[in-house]
Write a protein that holds these residues in place. Structure first.
Motif, PDB file in Angstrom:
ATOM      1  N   PHE A  61     -25.310  36.173  -6.899  1.00  0.00           N
ATOM      2  CA  PHE A  61     -23.726  35.729  -7.096  1.00  0.00           C
ATOM      3  C   PHE A  61     -24.231  35.367  -8.337  1.00  0.00           C
ATOM      4  CE2 PHE A  61     -19.709  35.576  -8.993  1.00  0.00           C
ATOM      5  CZ  PHE A  61     -18.801  36.274  -8.397  1.00  0.00           C
ATOM      6  N   LEU A  62     -24.078  33.935  -8.968  1.00  0.00           N
ATOM      7  CA  LEU A  62     -24.617  33.659 -10.070  1.00  0.00           C
ATOM      8  C   LEU A  62     -25.368  34.126 -11.507  1.00  0.00           C
ATOM      9  CD1 LEU A  62     -23.599  31.558 -11.896  1.00  0.00           C
ATOM     10  CD2 LEU A  62     -25.797  30.515 -10.805  1.00  0.00           C
ATOM     11  N   ILE A  63     -26.628  34.683 -10.972  1.00  0.00           N
ATOM     12  CA  ILE A  63     -27.393  35.459 -11.745  1.00  0.00           C
ATOM     13  C   ILE A  63     -26.514  36.955 -12.249  1.00  0.00           C
ATOM     14  CG2 ILE A  63     -30.039  37.163 -11.165  1.00  0.00           C
ATOM     15  CD1 ILE A  63     -30.977  35.136  -9.377  1.00  0.00           C
ATOM     16  N   GLY A  64     -26.179  37.714 -11.547  1.00  0.00           N
ATOM     17  CA  GLY A  64     -25.272  38.757 -11.611  1.00  0.00           C
ATOM     18  C   GLY A  64     -24.100  38.674 -13.009  1.00  0.00           C
ATOM     19  N   TRP A  65     -23.152  37.639 -11.914  1.00  0.00           N
ATOM     20  CA  TRP A  65     -22.308  36.851 -13.005  1.00  0.00           C
ATOM     21  C   TRP A  65     -23.496  36.898 -14.938  1.00  0.00           C
ATOM     22  CZ3 TRP A  65     -17.740  36.165 -13.190  1.00  0.00           C
ATOM     23  CH2 TRP A  65     -16.609  35.847 -13.909  1.00  0.00           C
ATOM     24  N   LEU A  66     -24.936  35.904 -14.783  1.00  0.00           N
ATOM     25  CA  LEU A  66     -25.231  35.670 -16.328  1.00  0.00           C
ATOM     26  C   LEU A  66     -25.635  37.215 -16.459  1.00  0.00           C
ATOM     27  CD1 LEU A  66     -27.041  32.724 -14.730  1.00  0.00           C
ATOM     28  CD2 LEU A  66     -25.716  33.105 -16.753  1.00  0.00           C
ATOM     29  N   LEU A  67     -26.093  38.049 -15.583  1.00  0.00           N
ATOM     30  CA  LEU A  67     -26.152  39.238 -16.580  1.00  0.00           C
ATOM     31  C   LEU A  67     -25.577  39.845 -16.983  1.00  0.00           C
ATOM     32  CD1 LEU A  67     -29.048  40.107 -13.634  1.00  0.00           C
ATOM     33  CD2 LEU A  67     -29.453  39.938 -16.036  1.00  0.00           C
ATOM     34  N   GLY A  68     -24.456  40.264 -16.070  1.00  0.00           N
ATOM     35  CA  GLY A  68     -23.158  40.909 -16.874  1.00  0.00           C
ATOM     36  C   GLY A  68     -22.905  40.286 -17.780  1.00  0.00           C
TER      37      GLY A  68
ATOM     38  N   ALA B 159     -20.920  31.216 -17.283  1.00  0.00           N
ATOM     39  CA  ALA B 159     -20.367  30.933 -16.093  1.00  0.00           C
ATOM     40  C   ALA B 159     -20.329  29.318 -15.142  1.00  0.00           C
ATOM     41  CB  ALA B 159     -22.349  30.949 -15.929  1.00  0.00           C
ATOM     42  N   LEU B 160     -20.378  28.522 -15.919  1.00  0.00           N
ATOM     43  CA  LEU B 160     -19.664  27.748 -15.260  1.00  0.00           C
ATOM     44  C   LEU B 160     -18.941  27.704 -13.938  1.00  0.00           C
ATOM     45  CD1 LEU B 160     -19.132  25.052 -18.207  1.00  0.00           C
ATOM     46  CD2 LEU B 160     -21.197  25.083 -16.332  1.00  0.00           C
ATOM     47  N   GLY B 161     -18.078  28.626 -14.131  1.00  0.00           N
ATOM     48  CA  GLY B 161     -16.871  28.995 -12.854  1.00  0.00           C
ATOM     49  C   GLY B 161     -17.343  29.415 -11.846  1.00  0.00           C
ATOM     50  N   PRO B 162     -17.789  30.376 -11.632  1.00  0.00           N
ATOM     51  CA  PRO B 162     -19.007  30.879 -10.336  1.00  0.00           C
ATOM     52  C   PRO B 162     -20.441  29.738  -9.825  1.00  0.00           C
ATOM     53  CG  PRO B 162     -19.609  31.820 -11.707  1.00  0.00           C
ATOM     54  CD  PRO B 162     -19.063  31.108 -12.420  1.00  0.00           C
ATOM     55  N   GLY B 163     -20.598  29.029 -11.110  1.00  0.00           N
ATOM     56  CA  GLY B 163     -21.933  27.966 -11.300  1.00  0.00           C
ATOM     57  C   GLY B 163     -21.879  26.892 -10.452  1.00  0.00           C
ATOM     58  N   VAL B 164     -20.482  26.187 -10.570  1.00  0.00           N
ATOM     59  CA  VAL B 164     -20.154  25.124 -10.510  1.00  0.00           C
ATOM     60  C   VAL B 164     -20.393  24.946  -8.691  1.00  0.00           C
ATOM     61  CG1 VAL B 164     -19.030  22.864 -10.288  1.00  0.00           C
ATOM     62  CG2 VAL B 164     -19.542  24.095 -11.916  1.00  0.00           C
ATOM     63  N   PRO B 165     -20.074  25.610  -8.197  1.00  0.00           N
ATOM     64  CA  PRO B 165     -19.932  26.200  -6.359  1.00  0.00           C
ATOM     65  C   PRO B 165     -21.131  25.969  -5.867  1.00  0.00           C
ATOM     66  CG  PRO B 165     -17.450  26.647  -7.407  1.00  0.00           C
ATOM     67  CD  PRO B 165     -18.973  26.247  -8.514  1.00  0.00           C
TER      68      PRO B 165
ATOM     69  N   ALA C 112     -27.482  21.732  -3.343  1.00  0.00           N
ATOM     70  CA  ALA C 112     -27.091  20.435  -3.719  1.00  0.00           C
ATOM     71  C   ALA C 112     -26.755  19.246  -2.413  1.00  0.00           C
ATOM     72  CB  ALA C 112     -26.951  19.810  -5.064  1.00  0.00           C
ATOM     73  N   LEU C 113     -25.576  19.875  -1.887  1.00  0.00           N
ATOM     74  CA  LEU C 113     -24.749  18.498  -1.255  1.00  0.00           C
ATOM     75  C   LEU C 113     -25.278  19.826   0.205  1.00  0.00           C
ATOM     76  CD1 LEU C 113     -22.443  18.382  -3.005  1.00  0.00           C
ATOM     77  CD2 LEU C 113     -24.487  16.882  -2.689  1.00  0.00           C
ATOM     78  N   GLY C 114     -25.032  20.729   0.254  1.00  0.00           N
ATOM     79  CA  GLY C 114     -25.000  21.434   1.626  1.00  0.00           C
ATOM     80  C   GLY C 114     -23.864  21.163   2.122  1.00  0.00           C
ATOM     81  N   GLU C 115     -24.045  21.112   2.995  1.00  0.00           N
ATOM     82  CA  GLU C 115     -22.637  21.590   4.572  1.00  0.00           C
ATOM     83  C   GLU C 115     -21.691  19.778   4.292  1.00  0.00           C
ATOM     84  OE1 GLU C 115     -23.711  20.717   8.876  1.00  0.00           O
ATOM     85  OE2 GLU C 115     -24.768  23.073   8.999  1.00  0.00           O
ATOM     86  N   ARG C 116     -22.402  19.167   3.291  1.00  0.00           N
ATOM     87  CA  ARG C 116     -21.469  18.541   2.523  1.00  0.00           C
ATOM     88  C   ARG C 116     -20.080  19.195   1.618  1.00  0.00           C
ATOM     89  NH1 ARG C 116     -25.102  13.328   0.779  1.00  0.00           N
ATOM     90  NH2 ARG C 116     -25.751  14.862   0.089  1.00  0.00           N
TER      91      ARG C 116
ATOM     92  N   VAL D  78     -24.443  25.183  -6.986  1.00  0.00           N
ATOM     93  CA  VAL D  78     -25.148  24.178  -7.553  1.00  0.00           C
ATOM     94  C   VAL D  78     -24.770  23.455  -6.526  1.00  0.00           C
ATOM     95  CG1 VAL D  78     -25.961  22.464  -9.101  1.00  0.00           C
ATOM     96  CG2 VAL D  78     -25.665  24.750  -9.847  1.00  0.00           C
ATOM     97  N   GLY D  79     -23.200  23.201  -6.462  1.00  0.00           N
ATOM     98  CA  GLY D  79     -23.338  21.704  -5.783  1.00  0.00           C
ATOM     99  C   GLY D  79     -23.132  21.909  -4.265  1.00  0.00           C
TER     100      GLY D  79
END
Length: 225
Positions: free
Chosen positions: A41-48, A168-174, A180-184, A176-177
């Motif tokens: 989804f993030l890659i698609g967001w960037l491409l758009g 891309a920060l909007g969808p990107g932060v979740p 990086a953190l998995g189930e946490r 990456v989080g």
């Protein structure tokens, strides 16, 4: 190049602050294919953003700035038109907001994200970033602003890249989080999703209103000059 980047930062922030795409990517991250669909989804967001921004750059660049190196008058008129459209969109969003304590209804496609493939997630990201009316207006404005500064093509690409990364920060932060953190990260993402769904209309109204006012202000200043 600094001027181009400076003018596009607020536009990129406006793209990043899009509640529904953030909710969509959080739902995907919570699905059984979350580790593939979220990044897709993030890659698609960037491409758009890249595709629409590049088209805007090419069209605006072909028209070129004035002989004095200043942005052409049509850029100000485009900003003015986009600003007025943004204000109208803000008014409609606020008018159509849920009232009386009713929970906002999510689009029907959000109930089907569990069955999404990576390809569908990528296509949805591209569509929401490139075709969504708010993002389309902001990306077209960013491309026109960058091209009309008259800076070399390489610097234009860098300025567009900064805009895309901020957008891309909007969808990107979740994403990456989660990676990086998995189930946490699931609890935090769930709380973020609930808050953004509840306040979607207010967030959208404020963001679009501020961006619309900025575009109109820039347009008036440009035409007056």
């Amino acid at each position: 190049m600094g001027e181009a980047i400076g003018q596009t930062i607020p536009l990129g922030v406006g793209v990043a602050l899009s509640p529904l795409p953030v909710v969509a990517v959080v739902l995907m991250l919570g699905s059984r294919r979350g580790r593939s669909n979220g990044p897709a989804f993030l890659i698609g967001w960037l491409l758009g953003l890249v595709v629409v921004g590049s088209v805007a750059l090419l069209v605006a660049g072909a028209l070129g700035p004035t002989d004095e190196g200043e942005p052409a008058a049509w850029v100000s008129w485009v900003k003015l038109a986009l600003g007025v459209l943004a204000l109208l969109l803000a008014g409609r969003t606020w008018r159509d907001r849920p009232t009386g304590g009713h929970r906002p209804e999510l689009p029907s496609w959000m109930r089907t994200v569990d069955g999404f493939t990576a390809g569908k997630a990528l296509g949805l990201g591209a569509g929401l970033s490139g075709v969504n009316p708010k993002n389309l207006m902001l990306t077209l404005a960013a491309g026109a602003v960058i091209a009309q500064t008259g800076i070399p093509a390489g610097e234009q690409a860098v300025a567009l890249g900064v805009f895309v990364l901020i957008g891309a920060l909007g969808p990107g932060v979740p994403v990456v989080g989660y990676l990086a953190l998995g189930e946490r990260a699931e609890r935090m993402l769930g709380e973020l999703q609930t808050w953004m769904v509840r306040h979607n209309a207010a967030i959208m109204t404020v963001v679009v209103l501020v961006i619309g006012a900025k575009l109109i202000g820039d347009a008036v200043a440009g035409l007056a000059a």
